[in-house]
Scaffold this active site. Sequence first.
Site, PDB file in Angstrom:
ATOM      1  N   HIS A 115       0.691  -1.227  -0.022  1.00 44.73           N
ATOM      2  CA  HIS A 115      -0.008   0.007   0.129  1.00 44.73           C
ATOM      3  C   HIS A 115       0.940   1.171  -0.064  1.00 44.73           C
ATOM      4  CE1 HIS A 115      -3.504  -2.524   1.225  1.00 44.73           C
ATOM      5  NE2 HIS A 115      -2.939  -2.863   2.261  1.00 44.73           N
TER       6      HIS A 115
HETATM    7  O1  RIB Z   1      -5.201   0.045   4.751  1.00 43.45           O
HETATM    8  C1  RIB Z   1      -3.836   0.021   4.477  1.00 43.45           C
HETATM    9  C2  RIB Z   1      -3.035   1.128   5.188  1.00 43.45           C
HETATM   10  O2  RIB Z   1      -3.224   0.830   6.572  1.00 43.45           O
HETATM   11  C3  RIB Z   1      -1.459   0.985   5.077  1.00 43.45           C
HETATM   12  O3  RIB Z   1      -1.132   2.230   5.360  1.00 43.45           O
HETATM   13  C4  RIB Z   1      -1.015   0.216   6.319  1.00 43.45           C
HETATM   14  O4  RIB Z   1       0.052   0.577   6.898  1.00 43.45           O
HETATM   15  C5  RIB Z   1      -2.179   0.504   7.242  1.00 43.45           C
HETATM   16  O5  RIB Z   1      -1.508   1.874   7.596  1.00 43.45           O
END
Ligand code: RIB
Length: 307
Positions: free
Chosen positions: A235
Amino acid sequence: MPRLLLDCDPGHDDALAILLAAKHSDLLGITTVSGNAPLTATTHNALLTLQIAGIEAPVYAGAARPLVAEAQHAPDIHGASGLGGPVLPELTQAAAGGDAVRFIVDTVRETDGVWLVAVGPLTNVALALREAPDIAARLAGISVMGGSAGFGNRTATAEFNIWADPEAAQVVFTSGVKLIMCGLNVTHQFMIYEDDVARIRALNNPVAEFAAELLSFYGQAYADAFFGRAEGPLHDPCAVLAVTHPDLLVTEPRHVEVELRGEHTRGMTVVDERGARASTKPNVQVAYRINREGALALLVETLGTYR
Ligand code: RIB
Ligand code: CA
């Protein structure tokens, strides 16, 4: 290279985002927020990532809880420490004295063309915009890992970063700042599989080993929590690449609202996909595609430059 502030909640993918940002931006500093783990843990983990990789950047701790909601974490994905998996060394460095919000506001007021990359709940970013609305026009932009132009992860409709502090996200999405949203619809295209982890481990340097250990733990956590296969979506690096390597992503202008009240939709990013018929004005560049092969090649190449 772009001047960049990174607000994060390490977190496995946050750590990879730090490793990328350090090599592909003028990394002015890191601010930490409660999210994947409590603030003390995310701050510890940010400092540890810098220490392991030999990165020089100040770390400022920020908000220990959201604007309104209770603090929520994600131990099922990141472990109780927030950085489960690798054997971690003792921490030998401390966070800078002073507050993350002050650091963000002062840095943006003193430095032209700063990008703020936010890859955790948006509490620090919202507090900075509330304290200093003038920074919205001074920022080159904010690249957010958060939300989704489709499915959720913490709930069927909401992505964790936005879900954890939707009031903060609403402040950011209504601030008028130039905004890029890298939501789950695009970050799940940057999936890391077991053979990718093996490729990173084969780089045979301590930082690549650290990254491989993180990704191995993360992939298994996703297998246990979601799909049954040991694969993890990267992500947070997507939000860094949207600034450092924008050609790797495709974005479109959209109007995006943050839902605060819905019983089943609190924390959802409502993306207006109606095109020309939309009665709303776009406020966000929403990412829809990432060149996975290009992003992965860059990640592997970058990890190979650490010693
Ligand atoms: O949903 C994914 C996000 O939530 C990413 O930033 C992960 O590190 C968590 O913070
Ligand atoms: Ca994160």
